[in-house]
Scaffold this motif. Structure first.
Motif, PDB file in Angstrom:
ATOM      1  N   PHE A  20       0.862  -1.180   0.000  1.00  0.00           N
ATOM      2  CA  PHE A  20       0.000   0.000   0.000  1.00  0.00           C
ATOM      3  C   PHE A  20       0.898   1.230   0.000  1.00  0.00           C
ATOM      4  CE2 PHE A  20      -2.530   3.401   1.523  1.00  0.00           C
ATOM      5  CZ  PHE A  20      -3.871   3.084   1.350  1.00  0.00           C
ATOM      6  N   GLY A  21       0.741   2.104  -1.007  1.00  0.00           N
ATOM      7  CA  GLY A  21       1.593   3.278  -1.091  1.00  0.00           C
ATOM      8  C   GLY A  21       0.842   4.496  -1.594  1.00  0.00           C
ATOM      9  N   VAL A  22       1.318   5.673  -1.183  1.00  0.00           N
ATOM     10  CA  VAL A  22       0.691   6.942  -1.555  1.00  0.00           C
ATOM     11  C   VAL A  22       1.712   7.816  -2.279  1.00  0.00           C
ATOM     12  CG1 VAL A  22      -0.536   8.973  -0.702  1.00  0.00           C
ATOM     13  CG2 VAL A  22      -0.792   6.779   0.481  1.00  0.00           C
ATOM     14  N   THR A  23       1.342   8.336  -3.431  1.00  0.00           N
ATOM     15  CA  THR A  23       2.149   9.226  -4.284  1.00  0.00           C
ATOM     16  C   THR A  23       3.563   8.678  -4.482  1.00  0.00           C
ATOM     17  OG1 THR A  23       2.701  10.666  -2.389  1.00  0.00           O
ATOM     18  CG2 THR A  23       0.769  11.248  -3.683  1.00  0.00           C
ATOM     19  N   ALA A  24       4.564   9.280  -3.829  1.00  0.00           N
ATOM     20  CA  ALA A  24       5.944   8.823  -4.021  1.00  0.00           C
ATOM     21  C   ALA A  24       6.126   7.392  -3.540  1.00  0.00           C
ATOM     22  CB  ALA A  24       6.906   9.754  -3.285  1.00  0.00           C
ATOM     23  N   GLY A  25       5.445   7.031  -2.439  1.00  0.00           N
ATOM     24  CA  GLY A  25       5.510   5.654  -1.956  1.00  0.00           C
ATOM     25  C   GLY A  25       4.935   4.680  -2.962  1.00  0.00           C
ATOM     26  N   ALA A  26       3.877   5.101  -3.664  1.00  0.00           N
ATOM     27  CA  ALA A  26       3.287   4.260  -4.701  1.00  0.00           C
ATOM     28  C   ALA A  26       4.265   4.052  -5.852  1.00  0.00           C
ATOM     29  CB  ALA A  26       1.996   4.901  -5.216  1.00  0.00           C
ATOM     30  N   TYR A  27       5.033   5.084  -6.170  1.00  0.00           N
ATOM     31  CA  TYR A  27       6.047   4.986  -7.228  1.00  0.00           C
ATOM     32  C   TYR A  27       7.098   3.936  -6.860  1.00  0.00           C
ATOM     33  CZ  TYR A  27       9.926   6.471 -10.259  1.00  0.00           C
ATOM     34  OH  TYR A  27      10.960   6.502 -11.167  1.00  0.00           O
ATOM     35  N   ILE A  28       7.587   3.992  -5.622  1.00  0.00           N
ATOM     36  CA  ILE A  28       8.619   3.051  -5.173  1.00  0.00           C
ATOM     37  C   ILE A  28       8.085   1.623  -5.151  1.00  0.00           C
ATOM     38  CG2 ILE A  28      10.089   2.415  -3.223  1.00  0.00           C
ATOM     39  CD1 ILE A  28      10.237   5.407  -2.546  1.00  0.00           C
ATOM     40  N   LEU A  29       6.853   1.450  -4.676  1.00  0.00           N
ATOM     41  CA  LEU A  29       6.275   0.111  -4.611  1.00  0.00           C
ATOM     42  C   LEU A  29       6.014  -0.458  -6.003  1.00  0.00           C
ATOM     43  CD1 LEU A  29       3.791   0.542  -1.633  1.00  0.00           C
ATOM     44  CD2 LEU A  29       5.925  -0.753  -1.655  1.00  0.00           C
ATOM     45  N   THR A  30       5.628   0.395  -6.935  1.00  0.00           N
ATOM     46  CA  THR A  30       5.434  -0.064  -8.315  1.00  0.00           C
ATOM     47  C   THR A  30       6.750  -0.543  -8.903  1.00  0.00           C
ATOM     48  OG1 THR A  30       3.617   1.515  -8.620  1.00  0.00           O
ATOM     49  CG2 THR A  30       4.622   0.603 -10.606  1.00  0.00           C
ATOM     50  N   SER A  47      -3.025   7.910  -5.714  1.00  0.00           N
ATOM     51  CA  SER A  47      -2.419   8.976  -6.529  1.00  0.00           C
ATOM     52  C   SER A  47      -0.992   8.615  -6.931  1.00  0.00           C
ATOM     53  CB  SER A  47      -2.433  10.309  -5.766  1.00  0.00           C
ATOM     54  OG  SER A  47      -3.746  10.677  -5.423  1.00  0.00           O
ATOM     55  N   PRO A  48      -0.817   7.487  -7.601  1.00  0.00           N
ATOM     56  CA  PRO A  48       0.540   7.015  -7.903  1.00  0.00           C
ATOM     57  C   PRO A  48       1.247   7.868  -8.953  1.00  0.00           C
ATOM     58  CG  PRO A  48      -1.064   5.669  -9.049  1.00  0.00           C
ATOM     59  CD  PRO A  48      -1.850   6.602  -8.168  1.00  0.00           C
ATOM     60  N   LEU A  49       2.559   7.927  -8.834  1.00  0.00           N
ATOM     61  CA  LEU A  49       3.409   8.543  -9.847  1.00  0.00           C
ATOM     62  C   LEU A  49       4.003   7.416 -10.685  1.00  0.00           C
ATOM     63  CD1 LEU A  49       5.357  11.029  -7.547  1.00  0.00           C
ATOM     64  CD2 LEU A  49       3.232  11.434  -8.762  1.00  0.00           C
ATOM     65  N   TRP A  58       8.368  20.013 -12.747  1.00  0.00           N
ATOM     66  CA  TRP A  58       9.808  20.138 -12.493  1.00  0.00           C
ATOM     67  C   TRP A  58      10.158  21.546 -12.015  1.00  0.00           C
ATOM     68  CZ3 TRP A  58      13.747  23.205 -14.324  1.00  0.00           C
ATOM     69  CH2 TRP A  58      15.053  22.787 -14.032  1.00  0.00           C
ATOM     70  N   LEU A  59       9.602  22.559 -12.694  1.00  0.00           N
ATOM     71  CA  LEU A  59       9.879  23.944 -12.325  1.00  0.00           C
ATOM     72  C   LEU A  59       9.288  24.268 -10.956  1.00  0.00           C
ATOM     73  CD1 LEU A  59      11.052  26.669 -13.131  1.00  0.00           C
ATOM     74  CD2 LEU A  59       8.891  27.192 -14.284  1.00  0.00           C
ATOM     75  N   TYR A  60       8.075  23.780 -10.711  1.00  0.00           N
ATOM     76  CA  TYR A  60       7.409  24.011  -9.422  1.00  0.00           C
ATOM     77  C   TYR A  60       8.233  23.404  -8.285  1.00  0.00           C
ATOM     78  CZ  TYR A  60       3.393  24.408  -6.226  1.00  0.00           C
ATOM     79  OH  TYR A  60       2.548  24.730  -5.191  1.00  0.00           O
ATOM     80  N   SER A  61       8.702  22.169  -8.486  1.00  0.00           N
ATOM     81  CA  SER A  61       9.510  21.498  -7.466  1.00  0.00           C
ATOM     82  C   SER A  61      10.859  22.182  -7.285  1.00  0.00           C
ATOM     83  CB  SER A  61       9.720  20.026  -7.841  1.00  0.00           C
ATOM     84  OG  SER A  61       8.499  19.333  -7.879  1.00  0.00           O
ATOM     85  N   THR A 123      14.725  14.284  -4.935  1.00  0.00           N
ATOM     86  CA  THR A 123      14.705  12.903  -5.425  1.00  0.00           C
ATOM     87  C   THR A 123      13.520  12.661  -6.350  1.00  0.00           C
ATOM     88  OG1 THR A 123      15.808  12.119  -3.421  1.00  0.00           O
ATOM     89  CG2 THR A 123      14.634  10.486  -4.739  1.00  0.00           C
ATOM     90  N   MET A 124      12.335  13.114  -5.945  1.00  0.00           N
ATOM     91  CA  MET A 124      11.155  12.886  -6.768  1.00  0.00           C
ATOM     92  C   MET A 124      11.182  13.725  -8.043  1.00  0.00           C
ATOM     93  SD  MET A 124       9.948  10.491  -5.221  1.00  0.00           S
ATOM     94  CE  MET A 124       8.774  10.231  -6.546  1.00  0.00           C
ATOM     95  N   ASN A 125      11.923  14.808  -8.025  1.00  0.00           N
ATOM     96  CA  ASN A 125      12.040  15.628  -9.231  1.00  0.00           C
ATOM     97  C   ASN A 125      12.988  15.002 -10.249  1.00  0.00           C
ATOM     98  OD1 ASN A 125      10.841  17.932 -10.305  1.00  0.00           O
ATOM     99  ND2 ASN A 125      12.627  19.209  -9.915  1.00  0.00           N
ATOM    100  N   GLN A 126      13.727  13.967  -9.816  1.00  0.00           N
ATOM    101  CA  GLN A 126      14.659  13.278 -10.700  1.00  0.00           C
ATOM    102  C   GLN A 126      14.175  11.875 -11.071  1.00  0.00           C
ATOM    103  OE1 GLN A 126      18.349  13.326  -8.519  1.00  0.00           O
ATOM    104  NE2 GLN A 126      18.488  15.558  -8.501  1.00  0.00           N
ATOM    105  N   ARG A 127      12.929  11.572 -10.756  1.00  0.00           N
ATOM    106  CA  ARG A 127      12.407  10.234 -11.040  1.00  0.00           C
ATOM    107  C   ARG A 127      12.316   9.998 -12.544  1.00  0.00           C
ATOM    108  NH1 ARG A 127       7.759  13.308  -9.951  1.00  0.00           N
ATOM    109  NH2 ARG A 127       6.065  13.022 -11.472  1.00  0.00           N
TER     110      ARG A 127
END
Length: 244
Positions: A20-30, A47-49, A58-61, A123-127
């Motif tokens: 079970f993962g949320v946003t960035a956690g969902a990305y890692i679990l995927t 809300s997976p990435l 990218w600019l916002y982050s 880190t998430m901006n470099q995914r």
């Protein structure tokens, strides 16, 4: 921390796991599920990435990263993070105060070290894009996303790349990225149906026996409508073995 826990699962040789993962956690679990397919029974993602950041994101982050680096967890950074993860309905405005959830999150941000948050944003901006890895997934996947989430397009994209027989998308109305915080009740019924596919929920064969209040046999059909649930529920297709 999440990567450490996943490595711990690998080292102590646990059996298959439900993730079970949320946003960035969902990305890692995927990513984990695509590499170690035999270790993951199913995925529940909020809300997976799954794609690389857009130029806007990218600019916002990048702006948030610079503010964190030079000014720490200032008020502007908090507002940017809250706008990214919560819907306008709970953020409040001139005539309506912000919700308790947002206030609690704002207080929680004060307790976090700004450099740790900076590392997370960096880190998430470099995914990188996981589209190709999605084709390797073999487990059932249940995806939740708020219709006002900044990551809504990624959730829809991810669903389109997965096998429709084993994937379901639940779009929660009037909700941001953190469905778990804003409307957790909207997750209950879809999750129960999802777990039924694994035999984790078995309705009783006796009419007189007590049943879970979430059981589909105890719920009025009117309550299962999208309007009542506050969700746009697309069919969950799973294989369920019925014992005769």
């Amino acid at each position: 921390m999440l990567l450490y826990r996943l490595l711990t699962i690998w080292q102590i040789r646990l059996g298959s796991v439900m993730c079970f993962g949320v946003t960035a956690g969902a990305y890692i679990l995927t990513l984990f599920a695509s590499k170690y397919r035999e270790r993951v029974l199913g995925l529940i993602l909020v809300s997976p990435l799954c794609k690389g950041p857009t130029w806007t994101e990218w600019l916002y982050s990048k702006v948030i990263s610079n503010l964190l680096y030079y000014y720490g967890m200032c008020g502007l950074v908090k507002e940017c993070l809250l706008q990214r993860y919560f819907s306008k309905e709970v953020q409040g405005f001139s005539e309506l105060p912000e919700s308790d959830i947002v206030q609690a999150c704002r207080s929680l941000l004060d307790q976090r070290q700004s450099m740790n948050v900076w590392r997370f944003v960096q880190t998430m901006n470099q995914r990188y894009d996981l589209t190709e890895q999605l084709k390797l997934l073999q487990c059932r996947t249940l995806i939740f996303v708020g219709e006002n989430s900044q990551f809504h397009a990624e959730a829809v994209h991810m669903t389109s790349k997965l096998d429709r027989r084993y994937c379901a998308l639940v779009e929660v109305q009037a909700c941001g990225s953190l469905v778990t915080e804003e409307q957790p009740h909207a997750m209950l019924i879809p999750m129960e149906y999802f777990f039924m596919g694994y035999g984790m929920y078995r309705p009783s064969q006796l009419d007189c026996s007590p049943r879970s209040p979430l059981s589909p046999f105890c719920i009025s059909p009117d309550l299962l409508s999208p309007e009542s649930m506050g969700v746009k529920l697309k069919p969950i297709k799973t294989r369920v073995r019925l014992e005769v």
